[in-house]
Design an enzyme around this catalytic site. Structure first.
Site, PDB file in Angstrom:
ATOM      1  N   ASP A 269      53.238  19.040  70.237  1.00 36.17           N
ATOM      2  CA  ASP A 269      52.352  17.964  70.663  1.00 36.17           C
ATOM      3  C   ASP A 269      52.361  16.923  69.533  1.00 36.17           C
ATOM      4  O   ASP A 269      52.679  17.244  68.384  1.00 36.17           O
ATOM      5  CB  ASP A 269      50.938  18.524  70.862  1.00 36.17           C
ATOM      6  CG  ASP A 269      49.914  17.426  71.099  1.00 36.17           C
ATOM      7  OD1 ASP A 269      50.140  16.597  72.002  1.00 36.17           O
ATOM      8  OD2 ASP A 269      48.903  17.390  70.360  1.00 36.17           O
TER       9      ASP A 269
HETATM   10 MG   LIG Z   1      47.017  16.457  70.911  1.00 37.91          MG
END
Ligand SMILES: [Mg+2]
Length: 227
Positions: free
Chosen positions: A8
């Protein structure tokens, strides 16, 4: 053995709150909206998270998130909500003006290059993430970049991961880990996809119920222990 990391970006590799704060602050000045106080930034940040969670649950579309969050925020502070669209357009680019790495994320990703395959998996917009990944140098280190806007589906939906699995070399789900700060998008996404989950929790929050969290790390350096 982990051979593949799905990273991420916002709040994991990069300090999103720092970029968000600088972007909103600078644009308040640019748009002549007066001072944006810390309290206002905190309120905006909260509103923003709520809108993104609604997107993760497929209740609304991304354009609705991008403009709606600013419409709500402006409305609460007596600013013309119709400024939201223009403000958001500038905001997407402004987000890439402030690059703050979390821990030594750049050095960590660089040191793992060639040892494992590394990919970006992000729900951020194409405009913002492209600029950010280039400015941070991550675009050159990654083996691939998957953005929900290009895939047409957001994490945590399984539809996001289909194109990822089709593209990456590793086919054994047990060798793939998703590393992220969000329970609702990254961890839930990893659970839906049947891959290993690693929650990045630098604030050492309480581990919640209802999630299959295989690993918890408070510092990105701990990723080496998984490899
Ligand atoms: Mg994030």
């Amino acid at each position: 053995m982990i051979t593949t990391i799905l990273w991420d970006v916002d709040g994991t590799l990069l300090d999103f709150k720092a970029a968000e704060k600088a972007a909103v602050r600078n644009l308040f000045e640019e748009f002549g909206l007066g001072e944006c106080t810390d309290e206002m930034i905190a309120r905006y940040s909260f509103i923003n998270e709520i809108w993104w969670q609604r997107l993760e649950r497929n209740e609304i579309t991304k354009p609705e998130v991008l403009n709606g969050r600013f419409r709500q925020f402006f409305g609460e502070y007596g600013i013309d909500p119709d400024l939201a669209e223009k403000f958001n357009q500038r905001y997407q680019l402004a987000l890439g003006d402030t690059i703050v790495y979390r821990d030594d994320s750049y050095e960590i990703v660089k040191s793992l290059k060639g040892k494992v395959k590394q990919y970006v998996v992000s729900n951020g917009t194409v405009i913002a993430q492209t600029k950010k990944l280039k400015a941070s140098g991550f675009d050159e280190l990654m083996d691939g970049i998957f953005l929900s806007e290009e895939i047409g589906c957001e994490k945590p939906n399984i539809g996001f991961f289909g194109p990822v699995f089709e593209t990456i070399e590793e086919k054994r789900r047990s060798q793939i880990v998703i590393v992220g700060d969000s329970l609702t998008s990254d961890i839930r996404g990893g659970m839906n996809a049947g891959i290993v989950t690693c929650w990045y929790d630098p604030e050492k929050k309480e581990i919640p119920e209802g999630y299959r969290i295989d690993h918890v790390i408070a510092d990105l350096h701990e990723i080496y222990s998984l490899i």
